[in-house]
Design an enzyme around this catalytic site. Structure first.
Site, mmCIF file in Angstrom:
data_model
loop_
_atom_site.group_PDB
_atom_site.id
_atom_site.type_symbol
_atom_site.label_atom_id
_atom_site.label_comp_id
_atom_site.label_asym_id
_atom_site.label_seq_id
_atom_site.Cartn_x
_atom_site.Cartn_y
_atom_site.Cartn_z
ATOM 1 N N LYS A 277 47.954 41.269 37.383
ATOM 2 C CA LYS A 277 47.319 41.457 38.693
ATOM 3 C C LYS A 277 48.353 41.160 39.773
ATOM 4 O O LYS A 277 49.173 40.261 39.612
ATOM 5 C CB LYS A 277 46.127 40.506 38.845
ATOM 6 N N ARG A 351 35.881 43.925 28.468
ATOM 7 C CA ARG A 351 35.185 44.807 27.533
ATOM 8 C C ARG A 351 35.623 44.535 26.090
ATOM 9 O O ARG A 351 34.867 44.770 25.156
ATOM 10 C CB ARG A 351 35.395 46.269 27.949
HETATM 11 N N1 BES Z 1 37.984 40.602 36.049
HETATM 12 C C1 BES Z 1 38.341 41.899 36.469
HETATM 13 C C2 BES Z 1 37.313 42.550 37.377
HETATM 14 C C3 BES Z 1 37.113 41.924 38.729
HETATM 15 C C4 BES Z 1 37.826 42.384 39.813
HETATM 16 C C5 BES Z 1 36.193 40.933 38.912
HETATM 17 C C6 BES Z 1 37.616 41.835 41.055
HETATM 18 C C7 BES Z 1 35.985 40.373 40.158
HETATM 19 C C8 BES Z 1 36.689 40.832 41.232
HETATM 20 C C9 BES Z 1 38.548 42.807 35.268
HETATM 21 O O1 BES Z 1 38.969 42.191 34.107
HETATM 22 C C10 BES Z 1 39.575 43.797 35.653
HETATM 23 O O2 BES Z 1 40.667 43.414 35.929
HETATM 24 N N2 BES Z 1 39.178 45.057 35.702
HETATM 25 C C11 BES Z 1 40.048 46.107 36.052
HETATM 26 C C12 BES Z 1 39.826 47.189 35.016
HETATM 27 C C13 BES Z 1 40.908 48.207 34.932
HETATM 28 C C14 BES Z 1 42.247 47.633 34.618
HETATM 29 C C15 BES Z 1 40.527 49.232 33.894
HETATM 30 C C16 BES Z 1 39.719 46.580 37.453
HETATM 31 O O3 BES Z 1 38.559 46.517 37.851
HETATM 32 O O4 BES Z 1 40.626 46.974 38.169
HETATM 33 ZN ZN ZN Z 2 41.073 41.974 33.970
#
Ligand code: BES
Ligand code: ZN
Ligand code: ZN
Length: 509
Positions: A277, A351
């Site tokens: 991230k 997931r």
């Molecule tokens: N934990 C995150 C989702 C999230 C984002 C929760 C912002 C709360 C606030 C999740 O694991 C994630 O990073 N999802 C990605 C998925 C993608 C890489 C397919 C996303 O939402 O960008």
């Molecule tokens: Zn994530």
């Protein structure tokens, strides 16, 4: 939590009292005529003031003489716009005001003001929920830099007329369980790692009469939980699958049925892994365990309310970190049900842990229905913001029950689509599926998450049979925490899902 709220019988002499009025009321309703004339008069005078007209506000009146110190007036706005949430907001404000005034005994009398808009039971619940939710403060990590040392405040005795009492007790219970989920969710990742959560659940379970089993990483390996293990393999403690069992309290044991299954994503910290991230995208990722914490809170409430329906709660806990042991993009993993997945993005980790939890839970317990909760995608935040969670559901009955539960608890849901085309988006070339579509990119992101999970709700079935198990997936990324404090929720975790799931279990037929 900074103050204990105890349901109490109404004191013989009222000192602090709350009553309710509608926006256009000129005088207090007839049901309050048993109050002392000077109290009633003070209220009626206050209602004439222009500043009093703000809807949703709580006004404080100090009647002259007599034992009543304060009368709080809950302004419920226009009757046609009233919902249980209106009452929750007013009660949250009232709770704060009464704390500021160091009130120790508060009597909330809604009389018959609500008419047929809300039963006394439902109104009592709303009062109890709001009082507890507004009472939450995460101060466990406040230290030596505080100006005043923290000392416990005197408890608040909260009373209501008899017809509201059962509801009040219920609301205080579910509110406390929501606060338990919030306390855990706010606990930082250097403390609340998977091992901590497992230990916490074991202790909590023995306190409330749940059974807790912990599938550690060695057992998870034997069970082919490749998703859970991959995500957690660089974590500060190994990943765990925590299982909480509520047998159900039924007077007719012969009626014992298959349980409901609740599944929660509990990523104790989500760095994104090697698909790291960026910048501030990582801050706040301690809240990536909120789905799991909602399941813990709901199981806590279900046990304390001794609900008749048997329920199993599974919390898939792992820390998504980066080091030489971490899983990589291009890794191919095999899940509990034998489905294989190429990891296209290590940040789509939720997931992967849910896949094993769903497959394991469904094959082991053959539940009547499954609900999973997860902070799964940023996309759902873009789509729906912070006002509701997104729900995907393959069964009309389950969806209806969830929607009614959302309505009753104010934990709102919005239904999103999941079609076979979406499931096709997740197909892999070197594996069965991928965890993030390489063709669609960020298109339909929340749906991709749901489509991925659909491969795990029909264990042992060909993928076309995914409708086999009643299943709902709730993406709570937008509602799990709030940045700004409101009357009900201090900035931080909301406990979303605890009251919703408890209500679902309670009303399940
Ligand atoms: N934990 C995150 C989702 C999230 C984002 C929760 C912002 C709360 C606030 C999740 O694991 C994630 O990073 N999802 C990605 C998925 C993608 C890489 C397919 C996303 O939402 O960008
Ligand atoms: Zn994530
Ligand atoms: Zn995540």
């Amino acid at each position: 939590m900074y103050r204990h709220i105890r349901p109490a019988p109404a004191p013989r002499v009222l000192t602090d009292l709350a009553l309710a009025v509608w926006e256009d009321d000129k005088t207090p309703a007839a049901c309050y005529r048993t109050l002392l004339p000077q109290t009633l008069d003070a209220v009626a005078q206050a209602m004439k003031r222009p500043e009093f007209a703000t809807s949703g506000s709580v006004a404080t009146v100090y009647p002259p003489g007599g034992p009543v110190q304060r009368v709080y007036i809950l302004r419920l706005g226009k009757p046609e716009k009233f919902t249980a949430e209106t009452l929750r907001l007013a009660m949250a404000r009232l709770t704060k005001l009464s704390f500021d005034a160091k009130v120790t005994s508060l009597h909330v009398d809604l009389g018959d003001v609500l008419g047929d808009k809300l039963t006394p039971e439902a109104a009592g619940r709303a009062l109890g929920e709001a009082a507890t939710l507004a009472n939450f403060a995460f101060d466990r990590f406040k230290g030596a830099a505080q100006e005043k040392p923290r000392k416990p405040q005197a408890e608040l005795k909260l009373s209501v007329p008899p017809s509201f009492e059962a509801g009040l007790r219920h609301g205080l219970t579910t509110g406390e369980s929501a606060n338990l989920a919030r306390e855990l969710a706010a606990t930082p990742p250097n403390v609340a790692n998977p091992a901590y959560l497992a230990k916490y659940c074991q202790t909590m379970a023995s306190e409330v009469g749940l059974k807790c089993t912990v599938i550690d990483h060695k057992q998870a390996a034997k069970l082919n939980m490749g998703g859970l293990l991959a995500v957690g393999q660089a974590g500060s403690t190994p990943p765990v699958m925590i299982v909480l069992h509520w047998p159900g309290k039924t007077s007719r044991p012969s009626q014992a049925t298959q349980p409901l299954l609740l599944v929660g994503k509990a990523i104790t910290f989500d760095t994104g892994g090697y698909s790291l991230k960026i910048n501030n995208g990582m801050l706040g990722m301690k809240y990536d365990k909120c789905g799991g914490m909602a399941v813990i809170g709901a199981m806590h409430a279900i046990a304390r309310l001794k609900l008749p329906t048997p329920v199993v709660g599974i919390i898939a806990a792992a820390e998504n970190m980066v080091d030489s042991a971490a899983y990589r993009p291009n890794d191919i993993i095999t899940f509990h049900n034998g489905v294989t997945c190429e990891v296209t993005n290590t940040d789509a980790e939720g997931r992967l842990v849910l896949a094993d939890a769903l497959s394991y839970g469904i094959s082991k317990y053959q539940p009547q229905a499954v609900v999973d909760l997860a902070t799964l995608t940023g996309g759902v935040v873009v789509a729906l913001g912070g006002y509701c969670a997104g729900v995907f559901c393959n069964d009309a009955i389950l969806r209806e029950q969830l929607m009614s539960a959302a309505d009753a608890t104010g934990e709102r849901l919005w239904h999103l689509p999941l079609w076979d085309e979406h499931r096709d988006m997740m197909k892999g070339s070197h594996s069965d599926i991928v965890n993030s579509s390489t063709n669609a990119g960020r298109g339909a992101h929340p749906i991709q998450g749901a489509a991925f999970l659909s491969y795990f709700v029909a264990p042992g079935q060909p993928p076309s049979k995914w409708n086999h198990t009643r299943w709902a997936h709730i993406d709570i990324a937008g509602v799990a925490d709030v940045k700004e404090s409101s009357a009900l929720y201090a900035s931080g975790p909301t406990g979303y899902g605890v009251r919703l799931c408890t209500q679902l279990v309670e009303t399940w037929r």
